[in-house]
Design an enzyme around this catalytic site. Structure first.
Site, PDB file in Angstrom:
ATOM      1  N   ASP A  19     -20.377   0.609  32.845  1.00 47.30           N
ATOM      2  CA  ASP A  19     -20.419   0.463  34.302  1.00 47.30           C
ATOM      3  C   ASP A  19     -21.117   1.691  34.861  1.00 47.30           C
ATOM      4  O   ASP A  19     -21.182   2.732  34.200  1.00 47.30           O
ATOM      5  CB  ASP A  19     -19.032   0.218  34.940  1.00 47.30           C
ATOM      6  CG  ASP A  19     -17.938   1.177  34.512  1.00 47.30           C
ATOM      7  OD1 ASP A  19     -18.246   2.334  34.159  1.00 47.30           O
ATOM      8  OD2 ASP A  19     -16.753   0.779  34.542  1.00 47.30           O
TER       9      ASP A  19
ATOM     10  N   HIS B 147     -19.458   4.804  30.617  1.00 45.20           N
ATOM     11  CA  HIS B 147     -19.008   4.814  32.019  1.00 45.20           C
ATOM     12  C   HIS B 147     -19.881   5.844  32.729  1.00 45.20           C
ATOM     13  O   HIS B 147     -19.670   7.050  32.622  1.00 45.20           O
ATOM     14  CB  HIS B 147     -17.525   5.195  32.096  1.00 45.20           C
ATOM     15  CG  HIS B 147     -16.632   4.154  31.500  1.00 45.20           C
ATOM     16  ND1 HIS B 147     -16.528   2.874  32.029  1.00 45.20           N
ATOM     17  CD2 HIS B 147     -15.823   4.172  30.420  1.00 45.20           C
ATOM     18  CE1 HIS B 147     -15.678   2.164  31.289  1.00 45.20           C
ATOM     19  NE2 HIS B 147     -15.236   2.922  30.309  1.00 45.20           N
TER      20      HIS B 147
ATOM     21  N   GLU C  17     -18.386  -0.382  27.191  1.00 46.60           N
ATOM     22  CA  GLU C  17     -17.623  -0.490  28.453  1.00 46.60           C
ATOM     23  C   GLU C  17     -18.511  -0.146  29.649  1.00 46.60           C
ATOM     24  O   GLU C  17     -18.071   0.511  30.593  1.00 46.60           O
ATOM     25  CB  GLU C  17     -16.410   0.457  28.419  1.00 46.60           C
ATOM     26  CG  GLU C  17     -15.483   0.226  27.247  1.00 46.60           C
ATOM     27  CD  GLU C  17     -14.273   1.159  27.221  1.00 46.60           C
ATOM     28  OE1 GLU C  17     -14.002   1.853  28.233  1.00 46.60           O
ATOM     29  OE2 GLU C  17     -13.584   1.178  26.184  1.00 46.60           O
TER      30      GLU C  17
ATOM     31  N   ASN D 279     -14.772   4.669  19.015  1.00 40.12           N
ATOM     32  CA  ASN D 279     -15.260   4.444  20.380  1.00 40.12           C
ATOM     33  C   ASN D 279     -14.943   5.673  21.229  1.00 40.12           C
ATOM     34  O   ASN D 279     -13.880   6.285  21.066  1.00 40.12           O
ATOM     35  CB  ASN D 279     -14.501   3.209  20.922  1.00 40.12           C
ATOM     36  CG  ASN D 279     -15.081   2.604  22.175  1.00 40.12           C
ATOM     37  OD1 ASN D 279     -16.261   2.267  22.215  1.00 40.12           O
ATOM     38  ND2 ASN D 279     -14.250   2.449  23.205  1.00 40.12           N
TER      39      ASN D 279
ATOM     40  N   GLU E 105     -11.469   7.546  21.740  1.00 44.20           N
ATOM     41  CA  GLU E 105     -11.422   8.815  22.492  1.00 44.20           C
ATOM     42  C   GLU E 105     -10.721   9.939  21.743  1.00 44.20           C
ATOM     43  O   GLU E 105      -9.837  10.605  22.276  1.00 44.20           O
ATOM     44  CB  GLU E 105     -10.763   8.579  23.860  1.00 44.20           C
ATOM     45  CG  GLU E 105     -11.476   7.507  24.681  1.00 44.20           C
ATOM     46  CD  GLU E 105     -10.901   7.334  26.084  1.00 44.20           C
ATOM     47  OE1 GLU E 105      -9.824   7.898  26.374  1.00 44.20           O
ATOM     48  OE2 GLU E 105     -11.529   6.630  26.885  1.00 44.20           O
TER      49      GLU E 105
HETATM   50  C1  XIL Z   1      -8.967   0.965  31.547  1.00 43.44           C
HETATM   51  C2  XIL Z   1      -8.636  -0.406  32.136  1.00 43.44           C
HETATM   52  O1  XIL Z   1      -9.815  -1.024  32.557  1.00 43.44           O
HETATM   53  C3  XIL Z   1      -7.681  -0.243  33.287  1.00 43.44           C
HETATM   54  O2  XIL Z   1      -7.265  -1.513  33.762  1.00 43.44           O
HETATM   55  C4  XIL Z   1      -6.465   0.577  32.877  1.00 43.44           C
HETATM   56  O3  XIL Z   1      -5.637   0.807  33.993  1.00 43.44           O
HETATM   57  C5  XIL Z   1      -6.885   1.885  32.257  1.00 43.44           C
HETATM   58  O4  XIL Z   1      -7.787   1.646  31.193  1.00 43.44           O
HETATM   59  N1  XIL Z   1     -11.742   3.850  28.401  1.00 43.44           N
HETATM   60  C6  XIL Z   1     -11.170   2.851  27.664  1.00 43.44           C
HETATM   61  C7  XIL Z   1     -10.572   1.675  28.347  1.00 43.44           C
HETATM   62  O5  XIL Z   1     -11.251   2.870  26.416  1.00 43.44           O
HETATM   63  O6  XIL Z   1      -9.476   1.162  27.644  1.00 43.44           O
HETATM   64  C8  XIL Z   1     -10.172   2.009  29.768  1.00 43.44           C
HETATM   65  O7  XIL Z   1      -9.746   0.807  30.402  1.00 43.44           O
HETATM   66  C9  XIL Z   1     -11.306   2.661  30.504  1.00 43.44           C
HETATM   67  C10 XIL Z   1     -11.710   3.935  29.824  1.00 43.44           C
END
Ligand code: XIL
Length: 386
Positions: A256, A226, A254, A190, A149
């Site tokens: 969802d 996401h 990641e 990422n 990020e």
């Molecule tokens: C999230 C976790 O899933 C949570 O449990 C935590 O509280 C916050 O982080 N981007 C990322 C991940 O790179 O590390 C994040 O994970 C979600 C967003």
């Protein structure tokens, strides 16, 4: 008698292929890809969730256990208990692991965010962190998210303690350090909101192209994905393609797809289409090596805790039952695809460090399907940069 026995055997084979066809990791593996599912330790204290991981997942990522606040809570004091438990669970179940994440503006301990730094001292702290953490896991992981990020949505460099004190150079320093410490692991950059051909994904393309031309060892781009139900961009696949065209690996890291709660049949059906579209995009890009969902079940998803009123983002519901989204993923995994070069992860990993070089695998995949099968069954999960 013999005839009867062979009919029974044939039926058994049909039954078996039908059952295993529902395992996401096997379907992905047949196309040269992994299917991943992230977890925190609490998620493996739940049997139903463990069963989902065992059945469907060939890759995993600790949701939090490898982050800076977890691994180096005080300067040069390293804590690996939870991360080690994650890796142990993965190994015991034939699952390979993405490390996540070494350099990120979030989930940093206060000694980092509030430190009195200059360029030299923060560079030393950052490279020490990378070195100690990667040395601990050396040879045990297949990917590392080295930088996470780093961009704003408009494509400019995000303001963080790292960009403030080191400038953009923190990125190349981090990757060069990482490669030196563990040359066996693929190094990823990422980010989120890379889900269309927007300013942020264009900035990612430009940065990765520029840094690689300078010899910075970036092996892959992770698109967190996401996403929001009904909101998949028509340029989702083009954005991934633009990354792949740089010659790096690409992965959805990641995934969802959240909705405004409560869920309804219409939203769940739209979610099925969205999962199918997104996973299909990866399946038809040769450099897209895998897809990972961020938790298996809605029970453990991070979404409701962070996005108020949103949830139901995963393919398994709060009771660990398949949702329509699961069928969407299966359709994508069974659908049109270009074979990728990610090896047969998950099949032999439990036997130990059964690694072969990525180069060998790529070569094998280019030969006949039969050869590929033989090779992968015989052995190997991968992973090393060429
Ligand atoms: C999230 C976790 O899933 C949570 O449990 C935590 O509280 C916050 O982080 N981007 C990322 C991940 O790179 O590390 C994040 O994970 C979600 C967003």
């Amino acid at each position: 008698m013999v005839a009867l026995a062979s009919i029974a055997l044939a039926l058994l084979a049909v039954f078996h292929s039908h059952v295993s066809a529902q395992n996401l990791k096997d379907l992905a593996n047949a196309k040269g890809r992994y299917f991943g599912g992230a977890f925190d330790l609490i998620e493996i204290s739940n049997n139903a969730n463990v069963n989902l991981l065992k059945q469907h997942v060939s890759m995993t990522t600790p949701e939090n256990a490898m982050k800076w606040d977890a691994t180096e809570p005080n300067p040069n004091q390293f804590v690996f208990g939870n991360a080690d438990k994650t890796v142990a669970f993965a190994k015991a179940n034939g699952i390979v692991v993405r490390g996540h994440t070494l350099v990120w503006h979030s989930q940093l301990p206060s000694w980092v965010t509030g430190g009195k730094w200059n360029n030299q001292t923060l560079t030393a702290a950052m490279t020490n962190h990378i070195t100690k953490v990667m040395t601990h896991f050396k040879g045990q992981l297949v990917h590392w998210d080295v930088c996470n990020e780093i961009f704003n949505d408009d494509g400019t460099l995000r303001t963080s303690v790292f960009s403030q004190f080191i400038g953009e150079a923190f990125v190349s320093i981090a990757f060069r350090t990482a490669r030196q410490v563990d040359p066996s692991v693929k190094l990823f950059i990422n980010d989120f909101n890379l889900d269309s051909t927007n300013a942020k994904s264009a900035a990612m393309v430009n940065l990765v192209r520029r840094l690689r031309s300078q010899g910075v060892p970036i092996d892959g781009i992770g698109s967190q994905a996401h996403l929001i139900v009904g909101g998949i961009s028509p340029t989702f696949k083009q954005a991934l393609n633009n990354f792949a065209a740089l010659g790096v690996q690409v992965a959805l890291t990641e995934l969802d797809i959240r909705m405004t709660l409560p869920a309804s049949t219409a939203k769940l059906q739209q979610q099925q289409k969205d999962y199918q579209a997104v996973v299909s995009a990866c399946m038809t890009i040769a450099n897209c090596v895998g897809v990972e969902i961020w938790s298996m079940s809605d029970k453990f998803s991070w979404i409701p805790g962070v996005f108020q009123g949103q949830g139901a983002a995963l393919p398994f519901d709060e009771n660990f039952q398949k949702k329509a989204a699961f069928t969407g993923i299966v359709s994508a995994l069974n659908g049109a695809s270009t074979k990728a070069a990610f090896p047969n992860v998950g099949v032999k990993a439990a036997a130990g460090n059964n690694l072969i070089a990525q180069k060998t695998v790529t070569k094998t995949v280019k030969k006949t399907t039969t050869r590929t099968r033989t090779k992968t069954r015989a052995g190997a999960i991968q992973i090393g940069h060429p």
